[in-house]
Design an enzyme around this catalytic site. Structure first.
Site, PDB file in Angstrom:
ATOM      1  N   GLU A  87       1.073  -0.878   0.397  1.00 34.05           N
ATOM      2  CA  GLU A  87       0.182  -0.283  -0.234  1.00 34.05           C
ATOM      3  C   GLU A  87       1.032   1.415  -0.491  1.00 34.05           C
ATOM      4  O   GLU A  87       0.390   1.564  -0.555  1.00 34.05           O
ATOM      5  CB  GLU A  87      -1.041  -0.175   1.095  1.00 34.05           C
ATOM      6  CG  GLU A  87      -2.115   0.687   1.319  1.00 34.05           C
ATOM      7  CD  GLU A  87      -2.528   1.141   2.422  1.00 34.05           C
ATOM      8  OE1 GLU A  87      -3.597   2.197   2.996  1.00 34.05           O
ATOM      9  OE2 GLU A  87      -2.604  -0.189   3.071  1.00 34.05           O
TER      10      GLU A  87
ATOM     11  N   GLY B 107      -7.373   4.561   8.823  1.00 39.85           N
ATOM     12  CA  GLY B 107      -7.964   4.525   9.412  1.00 39.85           C
ATOM     13  C   GLY B 107      -7.386   3.619  11.046  1.00 39.85           C
ATOM     14  O   GLY B 107      -7.821   3.519  11.623  1.00 39.85           O
ATOM     15  N   GLY B 108      -7.084   2.368  10.208  1.00 41.75           N
ATOM     16  CA  GLY B 108      -6.746   1.147  11.060  1.00 41.75           C
ATOM     17  C   GLY B 108      -5.391   0.841  10.677  1.00 41.75           C
ATOM     18  O   GLY B 108      -4.728   0.529  11.696  1.00 41.75           O
ATOM     19  N   SER B 109      -3.904   2.044   9.826  1.00 43.62           N
ATOM     20  CA  SER B 109      -2.707   1.400   9.394  1.00 43.62           C
ATOM     21  C   SER B 109      -2.565   3.199   9.585  1.00 43.62           C
ATOM     22  O   SER B 109      -2.869   3.726   8.245  1.00 43.62           O
ATOM     23  CB  SER B 109      -2.371   0.330   8.979  1.00 43.62           C
ATOM     24  OG  SER B 109      -3.017   0.900   7.320  1.00 43.62           O
ATOM     25  N   THR B 110      -0.930   3.269   9.387  1.00 42.67           N
ATOM     26  CA  THR B 110      -0.458   4.008   9.141  1.00 42.67           C
ATOM     27  C   THR B 110       1.308   4.017   8.034  1.00 42.67           C
ATOM     28  O   THR B 110       1.747   2.051   8.279  1.00 42.67           O
ATOM     29  CB  THR B 110       0.057   5.280   9.644  1.00 42.67           C
ATOM     30  OG1 THR B 110       0.944   6.509   8.900  1.00 42.67           O
ATOM     31  CG2 THR B 110       0.722   4.558  10.828  1.00 42.67           C
ATOM     32  N   GLN B 111       1.398   4.442   7.143  1.00 39.05           N
ATOM     33  CA  GLN B 111       3.053   4.220   6.022  1.00 39.05           C
ATOM     34  C   GLN B 111       3.727   5.333   6.005  1.00 39.05           C
ATOM     35  O   GLN B 111       2.612   6.427   6.000  1.00 39.05           O
ATOM     36  CB  GLN B 111       1.758   3.631   4.808  1.00 39.05           C
ATOM     37  CG  GLN B 111       1.230   2.303   4.683  1.00 39.05           C
ATOM     38  CD  GLN B 111      -0.212   2.701   4.816  1.00 39.05           C
ATOM     39  OE1 GLN B 111      -0.829   3.203   5.163  1.00 39.05           O
ATOM     40  NE2 GLN B 111      -0.252   1.443   5.496  1.00 39.05           N
TER      41      GLN B 111
END
Length: 441
Positions: A187, A217-221
């Protein structure tokens, strides 16, 4: 006398015949010239028509289409891309059609059959955007992100199977790998490709690339091209990825932190556990909320009762301690302070909430803007929570997350929903990658 008279008569006859032959020859030559000219004119007309038809045919052949479904935690979006394709050059994005629906697929975890209707509606958008003769050669893909990654495996599988059933009934090109849950690193890499493609950074070595931050909302990259070889050598092996794109090699630092997206982090700071409802009359009590605040909050289809807490110190300091404790040792610092970065999703939304950037056009923001905004919002909640009861918590979390990632307070980010009219999501980059895999297999 009679003999002398016969000579002129013969001369007259020969003269008449000669004139007649000359006249007939002239008429024949004129007719032939006219017919030849007409034939040439007619042939030229057909050539022009054929060339026009050929040109139109070539134009159609030079366009390719790709359909990418982004099944996120809060909604499902479809991107229909039209590319102008030249085998000798990087493709050019000619047009994008975009449509979104809510809620996300994960909302149907207990009723997967209901998820099909929204997917079918979005496929109708694709049919209207792509010429029918191209349907059979247009790749159709769905990639689910953190919303499905956080579901128990069986529930996620059931949802994806329902999507496959809809795809099987569609006229578009799809394979076994057309529907899947996207790895968090993929992603981040795909979003990096999108941004740098739109900025021109992938079209030539003279243009440097930019880094990418995404807060879902659920993850950060976080994804960037390391400028220092030491970053490659000292980073965990699964943080470094290499790939070919448009005849060039790229090495990236990329990592996705599952559970540290804004909504999941909000739940963790409040003291909840992902996917676990509260028992009986239990409440999530937090100093990050206004002291007089009590309400219901729904996350990942679980309803929580949340409540503010009175403390003996200013709200910001109390909330900061909670956030720092939650994120402690969960994030790795990177060598990023000297690189240009674009930030997206909730970074953008909270920048709008602060009034730092325009909702439509975006702008630039500093880490310190989030920090100072958090202090101001948190400490003003003594008088009430205001229109956004979670803004204090969200801004505090964002500012701490950025510092933990290695960004100093004076670091400036560019915030944009679109670049050159195209949404800055991972969808375009992932479509490039998938179409390339279809072409080479």
């Amino acid at each position: 006398m009679s003999a002398a008279m016969r000579v002129p008569k013969l001369a007259i006859i020969f003269l008449f015949v000669g004139c007649l032959v000359v006249y007939l020859t002239y008429v024949k030559q004129h007719f032939d010239d006219k017919r030849t000219a007409t034939a040439k004119s007619t042939n030229h007309y057909h050539y022009q028509a054929d060339r026009s038809k050929t040109s139109a045919h070539v134009s159609e052949e030079h366009f390719r289409y790709g359909i990418m479904f982004d099944a996120g935690s809060t909604g499902t979006r479809v991107h229909i891309f039209q590319f102008q394709h030249d085998p000798k050059e990087a493709p050019k994005l000619a047009h994008e059609t975009f449509e979104a629906i809510k809620p996300g697929l994960s909302a149907y975890a207990d009723e997967p059959e209901r998820s099909k209707a929204g997917v079918k509606n979005l496929l109708e958008v694709a049919k209207n955007a792509i010429p029918a003769p191209q349907w059979g050669s247009t790749p159709l893909v769905l990639r689910a992100t953190a919303g499905l990654r956080l579901l128990p495996g069986e529930k996620a599988t059931h949802l994806l199977n329902k999507v496959r059933e809809v795809f099987d009934e569609s006229p578009f090109l799809h394979r076994k790998d057309s529907v899947s849950i996207m790895d968090g690193t993929d992603e981040g890499v795909s979003a990096w490709i999108t941004i740098n493609f739109l900025l021109g950074g992938l079209h030539g070595s003279e243009t440097s690339t930019v880094g990418m931050l995404d807060l879902g909302g659920g993850s950060t990259q976080i994804t960037f091209s390391p400028q220092d070889e030491k970053t490659v050598q000292t980073s965990p092996i699964d943080y470094i990825t290499s790939f070919q794109m448009f005849n060039s090699s790229h090495t990236l630092y990329s990592h996705s932190y599952l559970g540290l997206g804004l909504m999941s982090a909000r739940l963790a700071v409040l003291g909840g556990v992902e996917g676990q409802p509260l028992a009986g009359t239990q409440e999530l009590v937090s100093p990050c909320l206004a002291p007089d605040y009590t309400d219901q909050w729904v996350h990942a289809e679980v309803k929580y009762t949340v409540k503010g807490q009175k403390t003996g110190e200013p709200i910001y300091e109390s909330c900061l301690k909670k956030v720092e404790k939650m994120i402690y040792k969960k994030v790795r610092k990177a060598e990023v302070k000297d690189m240009e970065f674009y930030a997206f999703s909730y970074y953008y939304d909270r920048g709008v909430d602060l009034g730092i950037i325009d909702e439509k056009t975006g702008g630039a923001i500093k880490v310190s803007d989030y920090t100072e905004g958090a202090k101001k919002v948190c400490n003003s909640m003594v008088a009430g929570s205001g229109p956004n009861p979670f803004l204090c918590l969200d801004l505090t979390y964002i500012s701490v997350l950025l510092r933990e990632l290695g960004f100093p307070e004076n670091k400036v980010f560019k915030l944009a929903r679109t670049i050159n009219g195209v949404e800055t999501s991972w969808a375009l980059g992932a479509t490039f990658h998938y179409m390339e895999s279809v072409r080479t297999q």
